[in-house]
Design a protein around this motif. Sequence first.
Motif, PDB file in Angstrom:
ATOM      1  N   ARG A   1       0.849  -1.013   0.441  1.00 51.40           N
ATOM      2  CA  ARG A   1       0.255   0.160  -0.115  1.00 51.40           C
ATOM      3  C   ARG A   1       0.791   1.223   0.070  1.00 51.40           C
ATOM      4  O   ARG A   1       1.084   1.686   1.182  1.00 51.40           O
TER       5      ARG A   1
ATOM      6  N   GLY B   1       7.616  -0.066   6.987  1.00 51.58           N
ATOM      7  CA  GLY B   1       5.672   0.186   7.551  1.00 51.58           C
ATOM      8  C   GLY B   1       4.702  -1.032   6.564  1.00 51.58           C
ATOM      9  O   GLY B   1       3.677  -1.177   7.219  1.00 51.58           O
TER      10      GLY B   1
ATOM     11  N   HIS C   1       2.976  -3.217   8.934  1.00 50.13           N
ATOM     12  CA  HIS C   1       0.941  -2.583   8.854  1.00 50.13           C
ATOM     13  C   HIS C   1       0.547  -4.109   8.635  1.00 50.13           C
ATOM     14  O   HIS C   1      -0.604  -4.617   8.659  1.00 50.13           O
TER      15      HIS C   1
ATOM     16  N   GLU D   1      -0.559  -6.450  11.002  1.00 50.82           N
ATOM     17  CA  GLU D   1      -2.345  -6.042  11.480  1.00 50.82           C
ATOM     18  C   GLU D   1      -3.560  -5.955  10.553  1.00 50.82           C
ATOM     19  O   GLU D   1      -4.373  -6.691  11.002  1.00 50.82           O
ATOM     20  N   ALA D   2      -3.190  -5.610   9.010  1.00 55.57           N
ATOM     21  CA  ALA D   2      -4.090  -5.463   8.221  1.00 55.57           C
ATOM     22  C   ALA D   2      -4.797  -7.735   8.276  1.00 55.57           C
ATOM     23  O   ALA D   2      -6.082  -7.572   8.042  1.00 55.57           O
TER      24      ALA D   2
ATOM     25  N   ASP E   1       4.119  -8.763  14.238  1.00 55.46           N
ATOM     26  CA  ASP E   1       4.254  -7.689  14.742  1.00 55.46           C
ATOM     27  C   ASP E   1       5.087  -7.172  15.465  1.00 55.46           C
ATOM     28  O   ASP E   1       6.281  -6.420  14.935  1.00 55.46           O
TER      29      ASP E   1
ATOM     30  N   GLY F   1       7.466  -5.013  13.017  1.00 51.29           N
ATOM     31  CA  GLY F   1       7.271  -3.431  13.261  1.00 51.29           C
ATOM     32  C   GLY F   1       8.015  -3.211  14.500  1.00 51.29           C
ATOM     33  O   GLY F   1       8.859  -2.090  14.574  1.00 51.29           O
TER      34      GLY F   1
ATOM     35  N   LEU G   1       3.461   4.870  15.069  1.00 46.32           N
ATOM     36  CA  LEU G   1       3.057   3.971  13.742  1.00 46.32           C
ATOM     37  C   LEU G   1       1.867   3.902  14.244  1.00 46.32           C
ATOM     38  O   LEU G   1       0.867   2.620  15.203  1.00 46.32           O
ATOM     39  N   ASP G   2       0.944   5.236  14.599  1.00 48.05           N
ATOM     40  CA  ASP G   2      -0.881   4.568  15.381  1.00 48.05           C
ATOM     41  C   ASP G   2      -2.068   5.432  14.625  1.00 48.05           C
ATOM     42  O   ASP G   2      -2.603   5.053  14.829  1.00 48.05           O
TER      43      ASP G   2
ATOM     44  N   ARG H   1      -7.692  -1.046  14.485  1.00 45.77           N
ATOM     45  CA  ARG H   1      -8.005   0.789  14.231  1.00 45.77           C
ATOM     46  C   ARG H   1      -7.883   0.701  13.064  1.00 45.77           C
ATOM     47  O   ARG H   1      -8.051   1.807  12.871  1.00 45.77           O
ATOM     48  N   THR H   2      -8.563   0.022  12.338  1.00 47.21           N
ATOM     49  CA  THR H   2      -8.722   0.118  10.732  1.00 47.21           C
ATOM     50  C   THR H   2      -9.522   1.537  10.116  1.00 47.21           C
ATOM     51  O   THR H   2     -10.895   1.555  11.391  1.00 47.21           O
TER      52      THR H   2
END
Lengths: 357, 365
Positions: A88, A219, A223, A226-227, A334, A338, A354-355, B187-188
């Motif tokens: 992304r 990142g 990310h 996490e996604a 993560d 990360g 990162l938030d 947190r999306t």
Amino acid sequence: MRLLLAVVLALSLTPALAQEQKLTAEQVVSLAITEAIRPGFAQYAETAATLERDVAGLCGGPSEASLDVARTQFKAAVIAWSRVELYRLGPLMVENRYDKILFWPDRKGIALRQVQGVLADADPDAADPAKLGSKSVAMQGLGALEFLLFGTGAEQLNSAEGDFRCRYAHAITMLQAETAAALSAEWNDPAGISKRLLEPSEADPDYRGFREVAEALTGLLAHGTEAIRDQRLLPFLGRDGAAPKPKSALFWRSGMTVPSINANFEGLRALLEKSRIAEATTAENLWVSNSASFEFGNAERAGKVVTDPVEQALADPRQKKALDYLVIVTQSLDTILGENLAAALGLSVGFSSLDGD
Amino acid sequence: MWQRRAFLKAAGVGFAAALLPRRAEALERAELIFASSIQKREGGFGAALVNEAGSVISTVELPDRGHDITFSPTTGQGVVFARQPGTFAVIFDPHGGAQPQTLTSIEGRHFFGHGAFSPDGKLLYATENDFDNARGVIGIYDVAGGYKRIGEFDTFGTGPHEMLLMPDGETFVVANGGIETHPDYGRTELNLDSMDPSIAFVDRRSGKLIGKLRLDGGLHQLSIRHMAFDHKGRVWFGCQFRGPSADRPQLVGYATRDGEIRLIELPDATLGELRNYIGSVAASADGGLIGVSSPEGNTILAIDPDTATVVASLGLENGCGIAPDSVGLVASSGEGALGGLAGSPAPLTTFELNFDNHLRLLKAV
């Protein structure tokens, strides 16, 4: 003479060997683009173009066989997309492209409602790609297309009865193929995003130096895991002991929920391993990529355990356990990607930034 | 006069008032104590009280990552809120007199990480998410009743983040960031195309909307998140931009209860350093300086609110927390650094912990 040659060779090899031990940022970025990102988007563009032709074939000659071909190619396109969708940055992040390809998460089921509305009204605009492209993003994505090919009423696609449904599906595939081709072309454009990443400069708002490019790539990895967890696994597995919700899974109608998640992991793994980003760290930090590869291997094995469509898989303790385990793998990744990888690269993909709070 | 009141609020009026004048004077001169949520280097989360000299005075354990801390103006009790979408708030006594107490958000709500006490210390307010309805609320807790939740007000927006009590003690100002999230998706951010951020002024007693301000000019993806008051009582705010990353909209502005809202014009080079992301906003003790931070751009700026110009800056890796000291501003970082700018004499020191996004001044220990 022979001895002299050997000495000369040794002298000329030493610096080269030393360099080989630690890749430069530029080498890593170059490898990421040429070995992971470009091939990924090329594959996606190819499958999307084939899907467009296959759905055109279905509309022109509806039959059980042509429906099968279109459905099979939809699955191939989903896999190719899932491998690159976590890349992304750059071309994917402009002009709402991500949302147009896949409107997700779709908590309120907007895509389903809109697609059903189009079918009920037989809205001719939806079968016209030029008009469809300016309508709601939820109506033109892979979610909408999946419902048309696999959802309630899709069986009528094997005959002339499904003509409108098929033409709407074809319009979606035309838009998808167009976007996929643009993404691939832009990644291949030597003056485009590749140049920005390979030649960062103070004048570039996003990439002022290699450090920021490295942060962006790291990142993507952090990310990305996490996604996978927050947008793909947990919405249907249920958080904190909540009951599973198989119909909150992406691509449950086509049985592609878990294959898509597996491809998400593969895409991240390809970016990590083919860019050889860990080799830009010092030798004592090479364990970071080893442990990341180990976890990606765990994800691959667990993913293979899940062979049923998501609803049945959730009802089978063995497959459910494998799905729960995938969540744990994302948590472990993560930390590795990360925190450990970022620290090894001397980056602060760190704690407070990162938030988005 | 209000700025003094605000300062005393941070300092713990109840505690200072109970001291003899000479003792109180000594306290004025004593070292400054700051509070922040932290991540421990060995793993795990907490909240810590630290001083400018680099010492950790005390810590409180947290079950997960915390966010902002607010202090009771009467008892000095601190409350640290979970980072969104967390469901806990931990109440602690900075003087170490009482065991920490954990508060849990009710079903259907989670905390957003910020809150405030009423001026009399009897009520605690917290920004919360009514996530099934994508509606921001202010949860109301009765302190004497063991922090029992006794009701809620609307924030008149989605995704509220920081809330402050205005210097009048009667009006809340809430930064409705405009971003919809739902705990099913972590947190999306679920509505980036249709965000509608605003600043809402809400009556503290009735919960009625006094006024709601939006930025115009196609800035609907500019999430308003953190705020502080200047010496004129204006609400300075900092934003995070969720639109295309190559765009560089202005990120800092101010609003008033009378209905004015504007972004100030930071020079392009300065704006570039902020990377479309302001992580916290704080005012100096006299309200004559506004600090804004960008942990993504490793930059802390001190802005003169009268001229809307940058008067000092500090490069600080992952710097985010800002709090006033007696003269300037002190900033903290996700790498454990703490140091002063804009007249602050605080030297740059490093702690063996990582500071979270917000730093608060606490002077009574």
